[in-house]
Motif scaffolding. Structure first.
Motif, short mmCIF file in Angstrom:
data_model
loop_
_atom_site.label_atom_id
_atom_site.label_comp_id
_atom_site.label_asym_id
_atom_site.label_seq_id
_atom_site.Cartn_x
_atom_site.Cartn_y
_atom_site.Cartn_z
N UNK A 29 0.83 -1.21 0.00
CA UNK A 29 0.00 0.00 0.00
C UNK A 29 0.86 1.26 0.00
N UNK A 30 1.99 1.22 0.70
CA UNK A 30 2.84 2.41 0.77
C UNK A 30 3.60 2.66 -0.53
N UNK A 31 3.65 1.66 -1.41
CA UNK A 31 4.33 1.82 -2.69
C UNK A 31 3.41 2.35 -3.79
N UNK A 32 2.15 2.57 -3.45
CA UNK A 32 1.21 3.11 -4.44
C UNK A 32 1.58 4.55 -4.77
N UNK A 33 1.42 4.92 -6.03
CA UNK A 33 1.76 6.27 -6.47
C UNK A 33 0.75 7.28 -5.92
N UNK A 34 1.26 8.43 -5.56
CA UNK A 34 0.40 9.51 -5.08
C UNK A 34 0.00 9.41 -3.63
N UNK A 35 0.47 8.38 -2.92
CA UNK A 35 0.12 8.22 -1.51
C UNK A 35 1.21 8.85 -0.66
N UNK A 36 0.86 9.90 0.06
CA UNK A 36 1.83 10.61 0.88
C UNK A 36 2.19 9.80 2.12
N UNK A 37 3.44 9.95 2.55
CA UNK A 37 3.87 9.27 3.77
C UNK A 37 3.20 9.85 5.00
N UNK A 38 2.65 11.07 4.88
CA UNK A 38 1.91 11.65 5.99
C UNK A 38 0.60 10.89 6.23
N UNK A 39 0.08 10.29 5.17
CA UNK A 39 -1.16 9.52 5.28
C UNK A 39 -0.87 8.11 5.75
N UNK A 40 0.09 7.47 5.12
CA UNK A 40 0.45 6.10 5.49
C UNK A 40 1.96 5.93 5.36
N UNK A 41 2.69 6.02 6.48
CA UNK A 41 4.14 5.83 6.41
C UNK A 41 4.49 4.36 6.16
N UNK A 42 5.62 4.13 5.55
CA UNK A 42 6.05 2.76 5.28
C UNK A 42 6.59 2.13 6.56
N UNK A 43 6.66 0.79 6.60
CA UNK A 43 7.25 0.13 7.77
C UNK A 43 8.68 0.60 8.06
N UNK A 44 9.45 0.90 7.00
CA UNK A 44 10.82 1.37 7.20
C UNK A 44 10.82 2.73 7.90
#
Length: 261
Positions: A29-44
């Motif tokens: 889900x975090x690799x989807x284009x246009x998705x800000x890390x403010x909305x969903x940060x990656x596990x890393x």
């Protein structure tokens, strides 16, 4: 015995598999284009935020102090709830007249959301830990009280009548019949109450607090630090599981007659 071990291993494998799937979906889900890390940060990003907080603290306060302050409030309120709700619940279950006094008060405040009366607690008790511990105490009191009343009400009355017919005093009936029979339900009530109190912790720390794991999540939300929010939420979930596991171990050790006729 072997079949039981196989079932246990299968259940553990299903649990691990479920969380691996959740982690995989999170990564994708975090690799989807246009998705800000403010909305969903990656596990890393969440892991990096955790390491930073572990080394440097948050708002110049160490992670251990945040956890310590939260658990001091949580366990302080749980201790007070256990100390008061168990005797009041047992007495209410055994004496209908006593229940007529206490039960209506508990049933009145129980469905009220904690935030509805938290402002009043702050007005009455100030912004220090007193109002926070009282809020958590009220959240924990009702489940323990109700579990105790239900436990006493469900005891087979033949046991009590048989003991009384053999000359047992009310003290003996209470200590040797009612209390042992009610202990499994009391432990269940304490486990439930700990969960209710923990979910109320964020509300307790959102006003006039400067430390605590719940406050950390609320403070991070004001500045859109979603990675810090995830760290706080995951820590609360893991510590909640650990706390519940502790209650299960205590129950198995001290309530060994549970489920046995």
């Amino acid at each position: 015995m072997n079949q039981q071990k196989m079932h246990t291993r299968l259940e553990r494998a299903l649990t691990v598999g479920t969380w691996l799937i959740i982690l995989l979906v999170w990564v994708l889900a975090t690799q989807a284009e246009g998705l800000s890390s403010h909305i969903l940060p990656s596990p890393q990003e969440v892991w990096s935020a955790f390491i930073q907080i572990l080394n440097e603290g948050y708002n110049r306060i160490s992670l251990w102090q945040h956890l310590g302050d939260s658990f001091r409030r949580l366990f302080g309120s749980l201790f007070l709830a256990v100390l008061t709700a168990i005797p009041l619940g047992l007495l209410s279950g055994f004496f209908p007249k006593f229940r007529a006094i206490i039960d209506s008060i508990v049933q009145f405040y129980r469905p009220i959301p904690p935030l509805a009366y938290y402002a009043l607690l702050i007005l009455w008790m100030g912004i220090e830990d007193g109002s926070k511990i009282t809020l958590l105490f009220l959240a924990a009191f009702a489940p323990i009280y109700i579990a105790c009343v239900s436990a006493v009400s469900s005891i087979n009355r033949d046991y009590i009548l048989s003991a009384q017919s053999l000359g047992a005093s009310q003290k003996d009936v209470f200590l040797k019949i009612i209390l042992p029979a009610a202990m499994p339900d009391i432990f269940t009530g304490v486990r439930t109450a700990s969960g209710f109190a923990y979910t109320t912790l964020v509300a307790a720390e959102m006003t006039a607090a400067t430390s605590g794991i719940g406050w950390m999540v609320i403070d991070a939300s004001r500045y859109l630090k979603s990675d810090v929010m995830f760290v706080g939420i995951i820590l609360m979930g893991l510590t909640g599981i650990a706390m519940d596991g502790m209650f299960i171990l205590l129950e198995r050790k001290f309530i060994f007659w549970k489920g046995k006729e």
